[in-house]
Scaffold this active site. Sequence first.
Site, PDB file in Angstrom:
ATOM      1  N   TYR A 109       5.610  -9.023  -3.668  1.00  0.00           N
ATOM      2  CA  TYR A 109       6.102  -9.464  -2.351  1.00  0.00           C
ATOM      3  C   TYR A 109       7.522  -8.943  -2.175  1.00  0.00           C
ATOM      4  CZ  TYR A 109       7.965 -12.243   1.421  1.00  0.00           C
ATOM      5  OH  TYR A 109       8.565 -12.608   2.593  1.00  0.00           O
ATOM      6  N   GLU A 197       9.137  -7.327   6.165  1.00  0.00           N
ATOM      7  CA  GLU A 197       8.360  -7.954   5.093  1.00  0.00           C
ATOM      8  C   GLU A 197       7.230  -7.025   4.671  1.00  0.00           C
ATOM      9  OE1 GLU A 197       6.888 -12.412   4.702  1.00  0.00           O
ATOM     10  OE2 GLU A 197       5.384 -11.168   5.689  1.00  0.00           O
TER      11      GLU A 197
END
Length: 394
Positions: A109, A197
Amino acid sequence: MDIHEYQAKEILKSFGVTVPQGGLAYSPEQAVYRAQEMGGKCWVVKAQIHAGGRGKAGGVKVCNSDTEIQEAADGMFGKQMVTPQTGPEGKGVYRVYVEAGVPIAREIYLGFVMDRSSQRVMIVASSQGGMDIEEISAESPDSIVRSIVEPAVGLQDFQCREIAFDLDIEASMVQQMVHTLKGCYRAFRELDATMVEINPLVVTGDNRILALDAKMTFDDNALFRHPSVSELRDKSQEDPRESRAADQGLSYVGLDGNIGCIVNGAGLAMATMDTIKLAGGEPANFLDIGGGATPERVAKAFRLVLSDDNVQAVLVNIFAGINRCDWVAEGVVQALKQVQVDVPVIVRLAGTNVEEGLKILDESGLPLVSATTLNEAAESSVAALRDHMAKKNK
Ligand code: ADP
Ligand code: MG
């Protein structure tokens, strides 16, 4: 403003971030054609909506043949896709992205956000990325790596290497990771993003680092500086009330209540919503019409607020500092003559020339309720709303 995954990937690619090969399609047939164009044996069909969580909602399908691509795309086009990030009404799928299937060894992530407490850009990363990141961050918050960028010097190589080590990236791939981090940071800064992101950022079986998903959000107030970004806006993904407001230069956020609010100044708009709640009512919207509350703007604001069928009363709360109450009152009167309003309207004016303003409202002969304090205005709105509802239900 949000953009689609494929758009974010195109931007990140132009900043040196590696992404898989892919093509956009507006129909299932075109999706098959895109895959043929790319070649290969495995593809992933991905619904393009302004929300994550698609994987678990059937919006990401791995396919191994033309027929599978056709079927996967058929199942997505025209659907309202509901994911944990869309709200119950979901978001419409009108575009799909066909991407080369990637052999994933690890999912990481990676996020870039504005951290309000340090007032800096913060990099947030986790070695356990992928579709369960929410649970992982709740269950083992210590596994999250955080790093703050000092704006005077920007993102430093040593800092990127530190993040790479914390994520257990193999030594031979650390340089790729540094390149990826710096590319994302440059995109964030140069395009006035508020969020970048990548979840997942993957390490492949053949030692490449690739962004498999990408999400970018931009600062609306800086869009004028980036026409190439602002043209990526997709209104099909926005609340129609909010897109209409944005087109007219009004800051509007639709809410679930039934008291419409027309206010000048964001702080005053927040205070108005709070006071309505305190008086036992529910605001239908946040609306800041800006400093110059001209008759045209007030009329636009009325049209916008009344286009919401839930609205059963309207509270106008204007503080005239630079403005003058008599001008605003003229605006309200003119607006009410132009726009058909059949719900009670409560007006509270304060500031410069307030007496003249109230006189204009009184003499207009319009059925307006005027109030002196904000508390009084909120209470009158709630009372007028109850009366109006009771009459309607008779
Ligand atoms: P979302 O975050 O909306 O669920 P993602 O783009 O992250 O959508 O896709 C969900 C999952 O699907 C990823 O975590 C990854 O495991 C898999 N996936 C996505 N794109 C590809 C791809 N090109 N090749 C292989 N697997 C993929
Ligand atoms: Mg994702």
